[in-house]
Write a protein that holds these residues in place. Structure first.
Motif, PDB file in Angstrom:
ATOM      1  N   MET A  30      57.807  52.974  38.249  1.00 40.37           N
ATOM      2  CA  MET A  30      56.803  51.987  37.868  1.00 40.37           C
ATOM      3  C   MET A  30      55.420  52.413  38.353  1.00 40.37           C
ATOM      4  O   MET A  30      55.285  53.054  39.403  1.00 40.37           O
ATOM      5  CB  MET A  30      57.113  50.618  38.520  1.00 40.37           C
ATOM      6  N   THR A  31      54.438  52.044  37.590  1.00 42.36           N
ATOM      7  CA  THR A  31      53.064  52.196  38.055  1.00 42.36           C
ATOM      8  C   THR A  31      52.763  51.048  39.029  1.00 42.36           C
ATOM      9  O   THR A  31      53.535  50.082  39.133  1.00 42.36           O
ATOM     10  CB  THR A  31      52.074  52.133  36.886  1.00 42.36           C
ATOM     11  N   ARG A  32      51.652  51.123  39.705  1.00 43.45           N
ATOM     12  CA  ARG A  32      51.279  50.063  40.641  1.00 43.45           C
ATOM     13  C   ARG A  32      51.056  48.749  39.887  1.00 43.45           C
ATOM     14  O   ARG A  32      51.408  47.670  40.370  1.00 43.45           O
ATOM     15  CB  ARG A  32      50.021  50.454  41.414  1.00 43.45           C
ATOM     16  N   ASP A  33      50.478  48.837  38.689  1.00 45.58           N
ATOM     17  CA  ASP A  33      50.258  47.626  37.894  1.00 45.58           C
ATOM     18  C   ASP A  33      51.594  46.992  37.494  1.00 45.58           C
ATOM     19  O   ASP A  33      51.722  45.764  37.500  1.00 45.58           O
ATOM     20  CB  ASP A  33      49.448  47.961  36.638  1.00 45.58           C
ATOM     21  N   GLU A  34      52.565  47.818  37.150  1.00 48.63           N
ATOM     22  CA  GLU A  34      53.881  47.311  36.756  1.00 48.63           C
ATOM     23  C   GLU A  34      54.600  46.682  37.947  1.00 48.63           C
ATOM     24  O   GLU A  34      55.313  45.680  37.801  1.00 48.63           O
ATOM     25  CB  GLU A  34      54.702  48.433  36.144  1.00 48.63           C
ATOM     26  N   LYS A  35      54.410  47.251  39.118  1.00 50.68           N
ATOM     27  CA  LYS A  35      55.016  46.661  40.322  1.00 50.68           C
ATOM     28  C   LYS A  35      54.457  45.269  40.563  1.00 50.68           C
ATOM     29  O   LYS A  35      55.196  44.328  40.873  1.00 50.68           O
ATOM     30  CB  LYS A  35      54.760  47.550  41.537  1.00 50.68           C
ATOM     31  N   VAL A  36      53.127  45.139  40.437  1.00 49.15           N
ATOM     32  CA  VAL A  36      52.491  43.840  40.632  1.00 49.15           C
ATOM     33  C   VAL A  36      53.012  42.837  39.606  1.00 49.15           C
ATOM     34  O   VAL A  36      53.323  41.691  39.939  1.00 49.15           O
ATOM     35  CB  VAL A  36      50.959  43.967  40.529  1.00 49.15           C
ATOM     36  N   ALA A  37      53.122  43.262  38.363  1.00 42.33           N
ATOM     37  CA  ALA A  37      53.598  42.378  37.294  1.00 42.33           C
ATOM     38  C   ALA A  37      55.031  41.923  37.532  1.00 42.33           C
ATOM     39  O   ALA A  37      55.443  40.852  37.063  1.00 42.33           O
ATOM     40  CB  ALA A  37      53.492  43.087  35.944  1.00 42.33           C
ATOM     41  N   ILE A  76      45.075  40.848  43.857  1.00 40.35           N
ATOM     42  CA  ILE A  76      46.054  40.460  42.840  1.00 40.35           C
ATOM     43  C   ILE A  76      45.782  39.035  42.396  1.00 40.35           C
ATOM     44  O   ILE A  76      45.589  38.138  43.222  1.00 40.35           O
ATOM     45  CB  ILE A  76      47.488  40.576  43.381  1.00 40.35           C
ATOM     46  N   GLU A  77      45.773  38.841  41.080  1.00 36.80           N
ATOM     47  CA  GLU A  77      45.553  37.510  40.526  1.00 36.80           C
ATOM     48  C   GLU A  77      46.383  37.359  39.263  1.00 36.80           C
ATOM     49  O   GLU A  77      46.298  38.195  38.345  1.00 36.80           O
ATOM     50  CB  GLU A  77      44.065  37.298  40.216  1.00 36.80           C
ATOM     51  N   ASN A  78      47.210  36.315  39.226  1.00 37.53           N
ATOM     52  CA  ASN A  78      48.073  36.055  38.075  1.00 37.53           C
ATOM     53  C   ASN A  78      48.916  37.278  37.713  1.00 37.53           C
ATOM     54  O   ASN A  78      49.025  37.670  36.543  1.00 37.53           O
ATOM     55  CB  ASN A  78      47.246  35.609  36.867  1.00 37.53           C
ATOM     56  N   LYS A  79      49.487  37.884  38.751  1.00 37.00           N
ATOM     57  CA  LYS A  79      50.361  39.049  38.587  1.00 37.00           C
ATOM     58  C   LYS A  79      49.644  40.245  37.955  1.00 37.00           C
ATOM     59  O   LYS A  79      50.264  41.090  37.309  1.00 37.00           O
ATOM     60  CB  LYS A  79      51.602  38.699  37.746  1.00 37.00           C
ATOM     61  N   LYS A  80      48.346  40.302  38.164  1.00 36.12           N
ATOM     62  CA  LYS A  80      47.572  41.444  37.662  1.00 36.12           C
ATOM     63  C   LYS A  80      46.814  42.080  38.817  1.00 36.12           C
ATOM     64  O   LYS A  80      46.274  41.380  39.683  1.00 36.12           O
ATOM     65  CB  LYS A  80      46.591  41.008  36.572  1.00 36.12           C
ATOM     66  N   LEU A  81      46.786  43.400  38.827  1.00 36.05           N
ATOM     67  CA  LEU A  81      46.058  44.144  39.839  1.00 36.05           C
ATOM     68  C   LEU A  81      44.625  44.331  39.362  1.00 36.05           C
ATOM     69  O   LEU A  81      44.375  44.937  38.317  1.00 36.05           O
ATOM     70  CB  LEU A  81      46.718  45.507  40.071  1.00 36.05           C
ATOM     71  N   ILE A  82      43.692  43.793  40.119  1.00 37.45           N
ATOM     72  CA  ILE A  82      42.274  43.852  39.737  1.00 37.45           C
ATOM     73  C   ILE A  82      41.518  44.735  40.719  1.00 37.45           C
ATOM     74  O   ILE A  82      41.654  44.599  41.934  1.00 37.45           O
ATOM     75  CB  ILE A  82      41.666  42.441  39.712  1.00 37.45           C
ATOM     76  N   LYS A  83      40.741  45.634  40.179  1.00 31.49           N
ATOM     77  CA  LYS A  83      39.943  46.564  40.971  1.00 31.49           C
ATOM     78  C   LYS A  83      38.472  46.232  40.798  1.00 31.49           C
ATOM     79  O   LYS A  83      37.950  46.208  39.680  1.00 31.49           O
ATOM     80  CB  LYS A  83      40.208  48.008  40.512  1.00 31.49           C
ATOM     81  N   VAL A  84      37.796  45.965  41.931  1.00 34.35           N
ATOM     82  CA  VAL A  84      36.365  45.676  41.894  1.00 34.35           C
ATOM     83  C   VAL A  84      35.625  46.933  42.360  1.00 34.35           C
ATOM     84  O   VAL A  84      35.696  47.302  43.536  1.00 34.35           O
ATOM     85  CB  VAL A  84      36.002  44.496  42.824  1.00 34.35           C
ATOM     86  N   PRO A  85      34.935  47.617  41.446  1.00 33.77           N
ATOM     87  CA  PRO A  85      34.237  48.858  41.831  1.00 33.77           C
ATOM     88  C   PRO A  85      33.202  48.603  42.915  1.00 33.77           C
ATOM     89  O   PRO A  85      32.540  47.559  42.929  1.00 33.77           O
ATOM     90  CB  PRO A  85      33.569  49.302  40.509  1.00 33.77           C
ATOM     91  N   LYS A  86      33.076  49.541  43.794  1.00 32.69           N
ATOM     92  CA  LYS A  86      32.081  49.431  44.863  1.00 32.69           C
ATOM     93  C   LYS A  86      30.707  49.780  44.293  1.00 32.69           C
ATOM     94  O   LYS A  86      30.514  50.865  43.750  1.00 32.69           O
ATOM     95  CB  LYS A  86      32.426  50.387  46.001  1.00 32.69           C
ATOM     96  N   PRO A  87      29.740  48.875  44.406  1.00 35.10           N
ATOM     97  CA  PRO A  87      28.388  49.172  43.904  1.00 35.10           C
ATOM     98  C   PRO A  87      27.830  50.419  44.575  1.00 35.10           C
ATOM     99  O   PRO A  87      28.075  50.661  45.761  1.00 35.10           O
ATOM    100  CB  PRO A  87      27.589  47.923  44.291  1.00 35.10           C
ATOM    101  N   GLN A  88      27.105  51.207  43.834  1.00 33.18           N
ATOM    102  CA  GLN A  88      26.557  52.446  44.375  1.00 33.18           C
ATOM    103  C   GLN A  88      25.380  52.182  45.305  1.00 33.18           C
ATOM    104  O   GLN A  88      25.160  52.920  46.269  1.00 33.18           O
ATOM    105  CB  GLN A  88      26.129  53.376  43.239  1.00 33.18           C
ATOM    106  N   GLU A  89      24.633  51.120  45.031  1.00 37.46           N
ATOM    107  CA  GLU A  89      23.467  50.818  45.865  1.00 37.46           C
ATOM    108  C   GLU A  89      23.917  50.317  47.237  1.00 37.46           C
ATOM    109  O   GLU A  89      24.733  49.407  47.340  1.00 37.46           O
ATOM    110  CB  GLU A  89      22.594  49.762  45.181  1.00 37.46           C
ATOM    111  N   ASN A  90      23.398  50.946  48.290  1.00 35.95           N
ATOM    112  CA  ASN A  90      23.740  50.583  49.670  1.00 35.95           C
ATOM    113  C   ASN A  90      25.238  50.660  49.929  1.00 35.95           C
ATOM    114  O   ASN A  90      25.783  49.897  50.724  1.00 35.95           O
ATOM    115  CB  ASN A  90      23.246  49.157  49.990  1.00 35.95           C
TER     116      ASN A  90
END
Length: 248
Positions: A67-74, A87-101
């Protein structure tokens, strides 16, 4: 080594066989082997040859894979979250780190936000300014004499000797009525014979230089937000302030 899995979306490991393909043939083939497991049907099974079993198998187009990591979460399988993930509603969500600072951003697991560490940013920003200030004071200033600039340091001993020489010339002029000159040597050993006014001008330039350094420090620390500051920017602002101070 063979692993026998059930034919379903999330395959289950039914049994394993520690034999090579040649040994399976010598043993009589898979029909004989499955005969030892009367509750398992060969047609409803998938035979996989590999060194180790799958940790989290999943069927994908009749092929079993991890399984992929997303499939494991699901499928409610716990995973180790990386920085910036939640993780929200059985979904893996990635929040990119802003480049500024980005070096001052910390991931808040509870709020699911990148939080700016303003104290660390301010501390580093002030340290950079202090370093520029100390470097400028350590260097001193370039003073134009006879059409060429010569370096003058601002150490305590330099300031004291300039002041003492100017005082001597002032006393001689005041009490003896004589205009005399003294030779002042700059950092490159260039000597310039100057009268009282010459030393006063040198002292004035030096004092406004020192003031410009501290005024520049104050400007960046109080009038601008913490950011990536360069020595060139610091020196440019210092020269601007020094020019205004020199004009009175």
């Amino acid at each position: 080594m063979y692993y026998i899995y059930s034919k379903e979306k999330l395959p289950k490991l039914l049994f394993d066989v520690n034999l090579t393909s040649d040994e399976v043939k010598l043993y009589g083939g898979w029909d004989i082997i499955f005969g030892y497991y009367p509750n398992i049907q060969k047609d409803n099974s998938t035979i996989i040859e590999r060194d180790t079993p799958f940790n989290y198998p999943i069927s994908d187009n009749n092929t079993i894979r991890e399984m992929t990591r997303d499939e494991k979460v699901a499928n409610d399988i716990e995973i180790t979250l990386e920085v910036g993930e939640f993780i929200e509603n059985k979904k893996l969500i990635k929040v990119p780190k802003p480049q500024e600072n980005d070096k001052y951003l910390n991931w808040d697991k509870e709020k699911h936000l990148w939080i700016l560490d303003t104290e660390a940013q301010k501390k580093d920003y002030f340290n950079v300014i202090d370093d520029f200030k100390n470097t400028s004071l350590e260097y001193g200033f370039d003073y134009k004499v006879d059409g060429k600039e010569h370096r003058q340091k601002c150490r305590d001993k330099d300031i004291i000797w300039i002041a003492m020489t100017a005082l001597l010339l002032f006393l001689v002029k005041t009490f003896l009525g004589k205009e005399i000159k003294k030779t002042w040597y700059f950092e490159d050993d260039y000597g310039k014979e100057m009268d009282l006014m010459g030393f006063i001008q040198l002292m004035f330039f030096g004092s406004t230089f020192i003031q410009s350094v501290y005024d520049t420090e104050n400007y960046f620390k109080t009038k601008e937000n913490p950011r990536e500051l360069t020595k060139t920017e610091f020196e440019s602002k210092r020269k601007e302030i020094h020019s205004n101070l020199a004009k009175g």
